[in-house]
Design an enzyme around this catalytic site. Structure first.
Site: not given
Length: 540
Positions: A266-268
């Site tokens: 995930s980018k987050r």
């Protein structure tokens, strides 16, 4: 049959590692089969600035060498410096411009009874779901209590102030069997499928309907996508068969997982990943380059889960492609270095793994090091020059870079050798692009040199010997012979001289070969730097 694959990104403003791996596998399969790769834009979200958000995605694909045979026009790239008109026989390639086709499909599904207008309010559907959960029913399906199955009932429900969505009228018995090219035979119980919405009350269309209509019109033969879309497949097959479309072949790829995990990358979650050593090393190396270039390094703006992170600090696109190709696919149990041509020649869906492929930043960096190591020096220079300009090593615009500048960059890269892992690593060699007066000193290394009085004395004796050379130009061989001649004459330890000499020339205690450094700087600059250190030490 002509193989036709597609990649249909949403214009999010970034190209996720997992997304680009899916695009790569579609592209490799199409190329390996002599087919076509189509780029289609899922821009049904009207809240986004499509042109601005799409630009990094198109650029990222082309930077990696993933071009398309049909789709939006290509922006400028390495292959086409002025961009390239693409288009194709199935224009437009933006879903926002294809709404009339989607409406025709919805009307047809309503006409044949494969869909219905539903006037239920969200809280009414939720109440049904909660009641089923309370009753512990094994399967809950919407009752269709507010279905507008006749014109009269539609009028009655609308008179109550209700608005309708369009839902699929899914089968309630039987089994759907899919022969997935990656996962094998997959079965779905129709009774577990809900009556999925395909058109919202505001008239906009759900992604699944648009995909089915476009895949048919674009004659997509193989739908190759991430495994999270596997659960969407029954509703899509129901629609396409109701509409009389041909079923494509499906291949659902394992998702790209977090380092050492089976959870989707995930980018987050970058803060979490930074606790892992290899991930932290990758980010710290990139941050060092980015800071020298004056780039923002906040987690939102600079993220290794996004493709442009690697371009911005000088990774080789072929290294990233090589790594991503092996993220869920393999040629055999030992080959890991592949050129693009080899990937195309050998790629098959049969060798795609079913299990999640864990993103390994340490392995990615090793791929980058190896690909960079094998590059000819001329290409390294071309890659490093823009970074040298942006970091201020060459104090001029790129258009004014001279042959002498290129030669200096080439000398530094050649001398640095394996220390150059990415093109951005040139920023570590400021010492070869400044004057003696501008050369910064590493304070810890300076203190170490000061404590070596004998080394300073040796350096003072060595300077006249260097000055006595007839030629301004030095070579590593000449300086090597000169240093050894001096050491033999003085009967001293070579390490003492080299300690002081290296620091005088570079302002650092460590670095690449001392003799190569002197060759790059030349006789006059080397002497000026030696004299500067001697003066600095004697002044204290």
């Amino acid at each position: 049959m002509t193989v036709r694959t597609r990649f249909a990104p949403s214009p999010t403003g970034y190209l996720h590692i997992g997304g680009v791996r899916t695009a790569l596998f579609n592209w490799l399969f199409a190329r390996s089969q002599g087919g076509q790769f189509i780029l289609r834009i899922d821009d049904t979200d009207q809240q986004r600035n499509v042109e601005e958000a799409l630009a990094p995605i198109l650029h990222g694909l082309l930077w990696l060498g993933i071009d398309w045979d049909e789709g939006p026009d290509q922006p400028p790239s390495v292959k086409h410096s002025e961009g390239r008109k693409v288009g194709g026989p199935h224009m437009p390639y933006y879903q926002s411009q294809r709404t009339a086709k989607y409406q025709a499909a919805v009307d047809r599904l309503l006409e044949i009874g494969a869909a219905y207008r539903d006037y239920a309010r969200s809280e009414e559907v939720q109440a049904e779901r909660e009641a089923a959960e309370k009753a512990k029913l094994p399967i809950w399906r919407y009752s269709r209590a507010w279905a507008g199955d006749t014109a009269e009932k539609c009028r009655q429900l609308e008179a109550e102030g209700r608005t309708a969505v369009v839902r699929l009228k899914m089968p309630d018995s039987g089994v759907l069997v899919i022969d997935d090219l990656v996962r094998g035979q997959v079965e779905f119980d129709w009774a577990r499928e809900q009556d999925h919405v395909i058109q919202r009350a505001d008239g906009s269309f759900i992604y699944h309907l648009a995909n089915v209509v476009d895949d048919e019109e674009f004659q997509i033969s193989h739908v190759i996508r991430a495994e999270e879309h596997l659960s969407n497949t029954p509703r899509q097959i129901f629609m396409l068969e109701a509409l009389g479309y041909k079923r494509p072949q499906y291949a659902h790829l394992p998702f790209v997982a977090e380092p050492g995990s089976h959870t989707k990358l995930s980018k987050r979650k970058l803060a979490k990943y930074l606790k892992q050593k290899d991930f932290a090393n990758l980010v710290n190396h990139a941050n060092h380059i980015a800071e020298a270039l004056g780039m923002a390094t906040t987690l939102d703006a600079f993220n290794p889960v996004v493709t442009d992170f690697y371009e911005q600090v000088g990774y080789l696109p072929e290294a990233l492609v090589n790594y991503l190709c092996l993220l869920g696919w393999s040629l055999d149990d030992h080959t890991d270095h592949l050129t693009i041509d080899q990937m195309i020649r050998h790629f098959t869906l049969e060798r795609v793994n079913k299990s999640a492929a864990s993103f390994d930043p340490g392995k990615l960096f090793a791929f980058e090091e190896r690909h960079m190591r094998e590059l000819p020096i001329d290409r390294k220079v071309e890659l490093a020059l823009p970074f040298a300009v942006r970091a201020g090593l060459l104090k001029k615009p790129f258009s004014e870079v001279s042959a002498a500048d290129r030669r200096r960059v080439g000398q530094v890269l050649a001398a640095a050798g394996d220390r150059i892992r990415t093109a951005g690593d040139i920023v570590d060699y400021t010492d070869f692009f400044v004057t003696a007066a501008e050369l910064p000193y590493d304070e810890k290394a300076l203190e170490k040199v000061k404590k070596k009085a004998d080394a300073i004395l040796l350096l003072a004796k060595f300077a006249p010997m260097l000055e006595s050379l007839d030629s301004e130009e030095l070579t590593a061989a000449i300086t090597d012979a000169l240093v050894h001649q001096f050491v033999e004459a003085e009967q001293c330890k070579i390490g003492d001289l080299i300690l002081a000499l290296r620091f005088a020339l570079t302002g650092k205690g460590v670095g690449f070969g001392l003799f190569e450094a002197m060759e790059i700087l030349g006789k006059t600059e080397s002497i000026v730097r030696i004299e500067r250190l001697l003066k600095a030490v004697s002044a204290e």
